[in-house]
Design a protein around this motif. Structure first.
Motif, PDB file in Angstrom:
ATOM      1  N   GLN A 122      -5.740  13.769  15.088  1.00 45.03           N
ATOM      2  CA  GLN A 122      -6.807  14.761  14.938  1.00 45.03           C
ATOM      3  C   GLN A 122      -7.725  14.850  16.146  1.00 45.03           C
ATOM      4  N   GLY A 123      -7.350  14.133  17.227  1.00 40.95           N
ATOM      5  CA  GLY A 123      -8.111  14.235  18.458  1.00 40.95           C
ATOM      6  C   GLY A 123      -9.486  13.613  18.405  1.00 40.95           C
ATOM      7  N   ARG A 124      -9.633  12.535  17.618  1.00 35.69           N
ATOM      8  CA  ARG A 124     -10.918  11.845  17.499  1.00 35.69           C
ATOM      9  C   ARG A 124     -10.873  10.530  18.269  1.00 35.69           C
ATOM     10  N   PRO A 125     -12.008  10.078  18.816  1.00 38.05           N
ATOM     11  CA  PRO A 125     -12.039   8.779  19.493  1.00 38.05           C
ATOM     12  C   PRO A 125     -11.538   7.673  18.575  1.00 38.05           C
ATOM     13  N   MET A 126     -10.825   6.727  19.146  1.00 34.81           N
ATOM     14  CA  MET A 126     -10.145   5.690  18.367  1.00 34.81           C
ATOM     15  C   MET A 126     -10.905   4.364  18.417  1.00 34.81           C
ATOM     16  N   GLU A 127     -10.864   3.625  17.310  1.00 33.38           N
ATOM     17  CA  GLU A 127     -11.623   2.373  17.168  1.00 33.38           C
ATOM     18  C   GLU A 127     -10.893   1.188  17.813  1.00 33.38           C
ATOM     19  N   ILE A 128     -10.543   1.314  19.057  1.00 31.61           N
ATOM     20  CA  ILE A 128      -9.740   0.289  19.708  1.00 31.61           C
ATOM     21  C   ILE A 128     -10.575  -0.945  20.050  1.00 31.61           C
ATOM     22  N   ASP A 129     -11.784  -0.737  20.538  1.00 34.78           N
ATOM     23  CA  ASP A 129     -12.586  -1.872  20.999  1.00 34.78           C
ATOM     24  C   ASP A 129     -12.981  -2.792  19.848  1.00 34.78           C
ATOM     25  N   ALA A 130     -13.493  -2.230  18.750  1.00 30.67           N
ATOM     26  CA  ALA A 130     -13.966  -3.052  17.638  1.00 30.67           C
ATOM     27  C   ALA A 130     -12.826  -3.760  16.920  1.00 30.67           C
ATOM     28  N   LEU A 131     -11.652  -3.123  16.869  1.00 31.07           N
ATOM     29  CA  LEU A 131     -10.547  -3.687  16.093  1.00 31.07           C
ATOM     30  C   LEU A 131      -9.616  -4.584  16.911  1.00 31.07           C
ATOM     31  N   VAL A 132      -9.480  -4.311  18.198  1.00 29.66           N
ATOM     32  CA  VAL A 132      -8.493  -5.049  18.995  1.00 29.66           C
ATOM     33  C   VAL A 132      -9.129  -5.733  20.208  1.00 29.66           C
ATOM     34  N   ALA A 133      -9.841  -4.978  21.043  1.00 22.86           N
ATOM     35  CA  ALA A 133     -10.431  -5.569  22.254  1.00 22.86           C
ATOM     36  C   ALA A 133     -11.428  -6.675  21.906  1.00 22.86           C
ATOM     37  N   LEU A 168      -3.703   2.755  26.809  1.00 22.60           N
ATOM     38  CA  LEU A 168      -3.085   3.783  27.636  1.00 22.60           C
ATOM     39  C   LEU A 168      -2.756   5.028  26.814  1.00 22.60           C
ATOM     40  N   ARG A 169      -2.257   4.820  25.595  1.00 20.45           N
ATOM     41  CA  ARG A 169      -1.943   5.972  24.733  1.00 20.45           C
ATOM     42  C   ARG A 169      -3.202   6.769  24.442  1.00 20.45           C
ATOM     43  N   ALA A 170      -4.296   6.073  24.174  1.00 22.00           N
ATOM     44  CA  ALA A 170      -5.554   6.756  23.865  1.00 22.00           C
ATOM     45  C   ALA A 170      -6.119   7.457  25.092  1.00 22.00           C
ATOM     46  N   ARG A 171      -6.066   6.783  26.245  1.00  9.78           N
ATOM     47  CA  ARG A 171      -6.559   7.422  27.467  1.00  9.78           C
ATOM     48  C   ARG A 171      -5.740   8.669  27.797  1.00  9.78           C
ATOM     49  N   SER A 172      -4.448   8.598  27.593  1.00 10.01           N
ATOM     50  CA  SER A 172      -3.577   9.749  27.874  1.00 10.01           C
ATOM     51  C   SER A 172      -3.949  10.942  27.000  1.00 10.01           C
ATOM     52  N   ALA A 173      -4.447  10.645  25.787  1.00 14.02           N
ATOM     53  CA  ALA A 173      -4.835  11.707  24.855  1.00 14.02           C
ATOM     54  C   ALA A 173      -6.302  12.102  25.012  1.00 14.02           C
ATOM     55  N   GLY A 174      -7.004  11.443  25.970  1.00  9.91           N
ATOM     56  CA  GLY A 174      -8.421  11.721  26.168  1.00  9.91           C
ATOM     57  C   GLY A 174      -9.310  11.237  25.042  1.00  9.91           C
ATOM     58  N   LEU A 175      -8.898  10.158  24.376  1.00 10.90           N
ATOM     59  CA  LEU A 175      -9.617   9.668  23.189  1.00 10.90           C
ATOM     60  C   LEU A 175     -10.158   8.266  23.371  1.00 10.90           C
ATOM     61  N   TYR A 176     -10.294   7.805  24.611  1.00 14.13           N
ATOM     62  CA  TYR A 176     -10.770   6.441  24.843  1.00 14.13           C
ATOM     63  C   TYR A 176     -11.496   6.385  26.166  1.00 14.13           C
ATOM     64  N   VAL A 229       0.835  -1.207   0.000  1.00  5.84           N
ATOM     65  CA  VAL A 229       0.000   0.000   0.000  1.00  5.84           C
ATOM     66  C   VAL A 229       0.863   1.248   0.000  1.00  5.84           C
ATOM     67  N   GLY A 230       2.055   1.151   0.590  1.00  5.58           N
ATOM     68  CA  GLY A 230       2.984   2.282   0.575  1.00  5.58           C
ATOM     69  C   GLY A 230       2.922   3.111   1.846  1.00  5.58           C
ATOM     70  N   ALA A 231       3.245   4.389   1.718  1.00  5.51           N
ATOM     71  CA  ALA A 231       3.386   5.284   2.872  1.00  5.51           C
ATOM     72  C   ALA A 231       2.016   5.767   3.355  1.00  5.51           C
ATOM     73  N   HIS A 232       1.204   4.831   3.801  1.00  2.15           N
ATOM     74  CA  HIS A 232      -0.161   5.129   4.236  1.00  2.15           C
ATOM     75  C   HIS A 232      -0.216   5.276   5.751  1.00  2.15           C
ATOM     76  N   ARG A 233      -0.935   6.303   6.211  1.00  2.00           N
ATOM     77  CA  ARG A 233      -1.180   6.497   7.638  1.00  2.00           C
ATOM     78  C   ARG A 233      -2.522   5.863   7.980  1.00  2.00           C
ATOM     79  N   THR A 234      -2.524   4.919   8.899  1.00  2.00           N
ATOM     80  CA  THR A 234      -3.762   4.206   9.216  1.00  2.00           C
ATOM     81  C   THR A 234      -4.784   5.142   9.866  1.00  2.00           C
ATOM     82  N   SER A 235      -6.027   4.691   9.860  1.00  2.00           N
ATOM     83  CA  SER A 235      -7.111   5.513  10.404  1.00  2.00           C
ATOM     84  C   SER A 235      -6.932   5.762  11.901  1.00  2.00           C
ATOM     85  N   MET A 236      -6.415   4.780  12.625  1.00  2.00           N
ATOM     86  CA  MET A 236      -6.233   4.961  14.064  1.00  2.00           C
ATOM     87  C   MET A 236      -5.174   6.019  14.358  1.00  2.00           C
ATOM     88  N   TRP A 237      -4.121   6.028  13.582  1.00  2.00           N
ATOM     89  CA  TRP A 237      -3.087   7.064  13.720  1.00  2.00           C
ATOM     90  C   TRP A 237      -3.672   8.431  13.364  1.00  2.00           C
TER      91      TRP A 237
END
Length: 324
Positions: A280-291, A316-324, A267-275
């Motif tokens: 951009q300070g948006r809630p992250m899809e951690i539960d559906a994709l990983v948990a 922890l990274r998401a909680r630290s950023a207030g996004l989880y 795919v190349g130099a693609h930045r994933t949606s979670m990154w």
């Protein structure tokens, strides 16, 4: 046939333009500046082949739109349970809920058979909001492949892909699945009806499960993440654990782990949606994709040490950023 696209951002908006341009009776639910721009100027789609602007019925109030034949849900997974009650005016006695959401779907164990039949997944459907509010008999699975982005309010840029695979939880080629496939095909989209939709869910999830959190943690694009020996090994470990879970549940993978990782590198130099969400300070899809995969590991008594480690770090990274 009345179709409502609920969550008309990049992917939902892309579908909406294609359907409306083909003459379908389609409405869109959106919000904020994007909705205001659609209402004022129509919805514009930029494709490699040119630009299309359509005047669409768009609202942030589902009660203005009335019952639908199909509701295509294109929100991020964590955004769906809180709006189930709001969506009720769209649901009539024969409405089909098309679940075009990433990750393990809330309806996964509906009509799967076996000891886990009808098991609810707390990670993706807390409080059984969707199971009770939509009803699993009303759901049609959908795996979303296109990439698109909202480049400004009311304007969507299509990047690649036009396939939306459909599938009934029981694997049948139902009348409702075939009718929607025909409508999407008439709009220039690929919409095959698959007898084993869960197999496709897992092949896509394989990459989202691993590439998304690792990229958000390391800020490495896919080409780097998939070729660096260390991060490739971590991704591979997560994917091997996921494959064991999936195969325990009857899934058949059409490719092997290394080919899937090589596909990510290509795919190349693609930045994933979670990154992107993290930046951009948006809630992250951690539960559906990983948990959710960790939860399936517990249900199938499958150890997931690599998934557990990466999940703890990204939470922890998401909680630290207030996004989880």
């Amino acid at each position: 046939m009345k179709i409502c696209v609920f969550g008309a951002g990049a992917i939902g908006g892309y579908m909406g333009v294609k359907l409306a341009d083909a003459g379908a009776d389609v409405s869109l639910v959106a919000r904020g500046p994007h909705l205001a721009a659609m209402q004022a100027n129509g919805l514009r789609l930029i494709e490699e082949s040119g630009e299309t602007t359509v005047q669409v019925t768009a609202s942030d109030d589902p009660s203005e739109l009335g019952p639908q034949d199909y509701i295509i849900v294109t929100l991020k997974a964590h955004s769906v349970p809180p709006v189930v009650e709001k969506m009720q005016p769209l649901i009539g006695p024969n409405t089909t809920i098309v679940s075009g959401v990433n990750g393990v779907p809330w309806w996964y164990f509906h009509k799967l058979g076996g000891d886990l039949e009808a098991t609810r997944l707390a990670s993706v459907d807390p409080g059984d909001a969707q199971w009770n509010g939509f009803g699993p008999d009303n759901v049609l699975g959908c795996v979303v492949y296109p990439a698109a982005e909202v480049i400004e309010p009311g304007v969507i840029k299509h990047i690649e892909g036009n396939r939306f695979s459909l599938g009934e939880p029981d694997g049948s080629k139902s009348e409702r699945a075939m009718a929607l496939s025909k409508a999407l095909s008439a709009a220039g989209l690929k919409a095959p009806v698959r007898p084993r939709i869960r197999d496709e869910i897992w092949v896509k999830l394989w990459g989202n499960l691993s590439f998304n959190p690792i990229s958000a943690l390391t800020h490495a694009t896919l080409d780097v993440l998939c070729t660096d020996p260390g991060t490739r090994a971590v991704a591979r470990g997560m994917m091997v654990e996921a494959q064991e879970i999936a195969e325990t549940l009857g899934v058949k993978f059409p490719i092997d782990v290394d080919r899937r990782i090589d596909g990510g590198a290509a795919v190349g130099a693609h930045r994933t949606s979670m990154w992107q969400d993290l930046d951009q300070g948006r809630p992250m899809e951690i539960d559906a994709l990983v948990a959710s995969v960790q939860e399936l590991g517990h249900l199938t008594n499958t150890p997931t040490p690599t998934i557990d480690t990466v999940l703890a770090l990204i939470q922890l990274r998401a909680r630290s950023a207030g996004l989880y």
